[in-house]
Design a protein around this motif. Structure first.
Motif, PDB file in Angstrom:
ATOM      1  N   MET A   1      11.268  -3.309   1.804  1.00  0.00           N
ATOM      2  CA  MET A   1      12.321  -4.339   1.803  1.00  0.00           C
ATOM      3  C   MET A   1      13.066  -4.365   3.142  1.00  0.00           C
ATOM      4  SD  MET A   1      13.829  -3.834  -2.050  1.00  0.00           S
ATOM      5  CE  MET A   1      12.847  -4.294  -3.500  1.00  0.00           C
ATOM      6  N   PHE A   2      13.323  -3.184   3.699  1.00  0.00           N
ATOM      7  CA  PHE A   2      13.962  -3.120   5.021  1.00  0.00           C
ATOM      8  C   PHE A   2      13.035  -3.755   6.070  1.00  0.00           C
ATOM      9  CE2 PHE A   2      16.904   0.116   3.332  1.00  0.00           C
ATOM     10  CZ  PHE A   2      18.067  -0.214   4.012  1.00  0.00           C
ATOM     11  N   GLU A   3      11.742  -3.484   5.937  1.00  0.00           N
ATOM     12  CA  GLU A   3      10.775  -4.042   6.882  1.00  0.00           C
ATOM     13  C   GLU A   3      10.776  -5.571   6.791  1.00  0.00           C
ATOM     14  OE1 GLU A   3       6.681  -2.396   8.713  1.00  0.00           O
ATOM     15  OE2 GLU A   3       6.821  -2.349   6.519  1.00  0.00           O
TER      16      GLU A   3
ATOM     17  N   PRO B   1      12.385  -2.301  12.114  1.00  0.00           N
ATOM     18  CA  PRO B   1      11.197  -1.473  12.377  1.00  0.00           C
ATOM     19  C   PRO B   1      11.285  -0.148  11.607  1.00  0.00           C
ATOM     20  CG  PRO B   1      12.173  -2.271  14.439  1.00  0.00           C
ATOM     21  CD  PRO B   1      13.158  -2.557  13.336  1.00  0.00           C
ATOM     22  N   ILE B   2      10.157   0.237  10.996  1.00  0.00           N
ATOM     23  CA  ILE B   2      10.128   1.431  10.133  1.00  0.00           C
ATOM     24  C   ILE B   2       9.234   2.509  10.724  1.00  0.00           C
ATOM     25  CG2 ILE B   2       9.568   2.299   7.807  1.00  0.00           C
ATOM     26  CD1 ILE B   2      11.598   0.121   7.543  1.00  0.00           C
ATOM     27  N   PHE B   3       9.753   3.723  10.777  1.00  0.00           N
ATOM     28  CA  PHE B   3       8.908   4.888  11.103  1.00  0.00           C
ATOM     29  C   PHE B   3       8.691   5.634   9.802  1.00  0.00           C
ATOM     30  CE2 PHE B   3       8.217   9.348  12.109  1.00  0.00           C
ATOM     31  CZ  PHE B   3       7.181   9.261  13.020  1.00  0.00           C
TER      32      PHE B   3
ATOM     33  N   ILE C   1      24.145   4.058  -0.722  1.00  0.00           N
ATOM     34  CA  ILE C   1      23.195   4.296  -1.821  1.00  0.00           C
ATOM     35  C   ILE C   1      22.588   2.959  -2.231  1.00  0.00           C
ATOM     36  CG2 ILE C   1      22.931   5.064  -4.233  1.00  0.00           C
ATOM     37  CD1 ILE C   1      25.416   6.924  -3.658  1.00  0.00           C
ATOM     38  N   ILE C   2      21.267   2.926  -2.331  1.00  0.00           N
ATOM     39  CA  ILE C   2      20.575   1.745  -2.863  1.00  0.00           C
ATOM     40  C   ILE C   2      20.160   2.096  -4.283  1.00  0.00           C
ATOM     41  CG2 ILE C   2      18.548   0.232  -2.676  1.00  0.00           C
ATOM     42  CD1 ILE C   2      20.387  -0.310  -0.358  1.00  0.00           C
ATOM     43  N   ASP C   3      20.647   1.343  -5.241  1.00  0.00           N
ATOM     44  CA  ASP C   3      20.352   1.588  -6.659  1.00  0.00           C
ATOM     45  C   ASP C   3      19.064   0.869  -7.026  1.00  0.00           C
ATOM     46  OD1 ASP C   3      20.294   1.876  -9.397  1.00  0.00           O
ATOM     47  OD2 ASP C   3      22.057   0.631  -9.779  1.00  0.00           O
ATOM     48  N   THR C   4      18.037   1.638  -7.439  1.00  0.00           N
ATOM     49  CA  THR C   4      16.757   1.023  -7.822  1.00  0.00           C
ATOM     50  C   THR C   4      16.561   1.034  -9.340  1.00  0.00           C
ATOM     51  OG1 THR C   4      15.519   3.088  -7.611  1.00  0.00           O
ATOM     52  CG2 THR C   4      15.678   1.712  -5.632  1.00  0.00           C
TER      53      THR C   4
ATOM     54  N   GLU D   1      17.493  -7.573  -7.381  1.00  0.00           N
ATOM     55  CA  GLU D   1      18.837  -7.005  -7.148  1.00  0.00           C
ATOM     56  C   GLU D   1      18.780  -5.894  -6.096  1.00  0.00           C
ATOM     57  OE1 GLU D   1      21.312  -6.873 -11.163  1.00  0.00           O
ATOM     58  OE2 GLU D   1      19.169  -6.546 -11.545  1.00  0.00           O
ATOM     59  N   THR D   2      17.705  -5.109  -6.129  1.00  0.00           N
ATOM     60  CA  THR D   2      17.549  -4.044  -5.121  1.00  0.00           C
ATOM     61  C   THR D   2      17.423  -4.671  -3.742  1.00  0.00           C
ATOM     62  OG1 THR D   2      16.489  -2.585  -6.729  1.00  0.00           O
ATOM     63  CG2 THR D   2      16.140  -2.066  -4.419  1.00  0.00           C
ATOM     64  N   GLU D   3      16.596  -5.723  -3.644  1.00  0.00           N
ATOM     65  CA  GLU D   3      16.384  -6.361  -2.331  1.00  0.00           C
ATOM     66  C   GLU D   3      17.683  -6.997  -1.826  1.00  0.00           C
ATOM     67  OE1 GLU D   3      12.892  -8.136   0.281  1.00  0.00           O
ATOM     68  OE2 GLU D   3      12.595  -8.123  -1.886  1.00  0.00           O
ATOM     69  N   GLU D   4      18.476  -7.506  -2.729  1.00  0.00           N
ATOM     70  CA  GLU D   4      19.777  -8.089  -2.368  1.00  0.00           C
ATOM     71  C   GLU D   4      20.667  -7.005  -1.751  1.00  0.00           C
ATOM     72  OE1 GLU D   4      22.187 -10.562  -1.277  1.00  0.00           O
ATOM     73  OE2 GLU D   4      20.415 -11.377  -2.268  1.00  0.00           O
ATOM     74  N   GLN D   5      20.640  -5.802  -2.333  1.00  0.00           N
ATOM     75  CA  GLN D   5      21.420  -4.677  -1.788  1.00  0.00           C
ATOM     76  C   GLN D   5      20.952  -4.340  -0.373  1.00  0.00           C
ATOM     77  OE1 GLN D   5      21.857  -1.140  -4.502  1.00  0.00           O
ATOM     78  NE2 GLN D   5      20.624  -2.400  -5.866  1.00  0.00           N
ATOM     79  N   VAL D   6      19.621  -4.354  -0.183  1.00  0.00           N
ATOM     80  CA  VAL D   6      19.055  -4.024   1.134  1.00  0.00           C
ATOM     81  C   VAL D   6      19.498  -5.060   2.164  1.00  0.00           C
ATOM     82  CG1 VAL D   6      16.906  -3.839   2.479  1.00  0.00           C
ATOM     83  CG2 VAL D   6      17.087  -2.713   0.235  1.00  0.00           C
ATOM     84  N   ARG D   7      19.375  -6.344   1.810  1.00  0.00           N
ATOM     85  CA  ARG D   7      19.763  -7.403   2.763  1.00  0.00           C
ATOM     86  C   ARG D   7      21.245  -7.303   3.123  1.00  0.00           C
ATOM     87  NH1 ARG D   7      16.025 -10.964  -0.077  1.00  0.00           N
ATOM     88  NH2 ARG D   7      17.736 -11.589  -1.446  1.00  0.00           N
ATOM     89  N   ALA D   8      22.078  -7.052   2.126  1.00  0.00           N
ATOM     90  CA  ALA D   8      23.524  -6.933   2.367  1.00  0.00           C
ATOM     91  C   ALA D   8      23.817  -5.749   3.287  1.00  0.00           C
ATOM     92  CB  ALA D   8      24.262  -6.767   1.039  1.00  0.00           C
TER      93      ALA D   8
END
Length: 198
Positions: free
Chosen positions: A23-25, A30-32, A173-176, A182-189
């Motif tokens: 989701m961050f990607e 960029p992800i390592f 904290i990202i709640d999965t 809803e998780t992706e919304e948390q990531v975008r925010a």
């Protein structure tokens, strides 16, 4: 010279860390992925094969490291595990340095590190993000995996910093334990929150 702000992403087994990293990607970060780098270096013709075979004869073949054979050798032996880590960790460190160089102009990058606290890596990042879900959700997810047994799950949990402790140490904290949307919304925010001051 300014460098990217580094997010350290971690979470216990079955918490959905890989899903959240993706989701961050998708949000352009960029992800390592430390695990993916290790798999590549231990795969067919991987650069760590000669050193691992020398230290643990019979643990590799043409497909690379035989994870099961190597696991049996090091899993319950702290000294052998330390010997393996002494081969793997510096190599991962080199890959991470190359990644940092390649993405030197990005405002934000993410290190996906399962054992972030256990390995002391949390002190080398700017923001610690812990992926977490209720214990019963975690248990259901893990036990649904092929080849996973309750004893193995308990053993893995015993090697990891407890979820409650990780949550205490987290910056975010990202709640999965909710829907993927809803998780992706948390990531975008969170990405917006972290990029805004930059």
């Amino acid at each position: 010279m300014s460098r990217p702000k580094i997010i350290g992403l971690t979470g216990s087994i079955g918490m959905g860390k890989s899903t959240v990293a993706a989701m961050f990607e998708r949000a352009g970060i960029p992800i390592f992925d430390a695990d993916a780098e290790v798999r590549a270096m231990q795969g067919p013709r991987g650069e760590l094969i000669p050193a691992i075979e020398a230290a643990f004869p019979g643990s590799t073949g043409e497909k690379g490291v035989n994870r099961e054979a190597l696991g049996k050798l090091v899993f319950a032996d702290k000294e052998k595990l330390a010997r393996l880590e002494a081969i793997v960790h510096p190599a991962v460190g080199r890959k991470r340095a190359q990644f940092l160089e390649k993405h030197a102009n990005a405002p934000l990058i993410l290190f996906d590190i399962p054992l972030l606290f256990e390995g002391g890596g949390h002190v080398q990042v700017d923001h610690v993000v812990v992926v977490s879900a209720p214990a019963e959700v975690q248990r259901q997810r893990v036990l649904a995996r092929p080849g996973m047994a309750p004893e193995k799950f308990e053993h893995v949990l015993g090697l990891q910093t407890p979820d409650a402790e990780k949550r205490e140490l987290a910056d975010y904290i990202i709640d999965t334990g909710v829907s993927l949307e809803e998780t992706e919304e948390q990531v975008r925010a969170l990405v917006e929150t972290l990029i805004a001051p930059l």
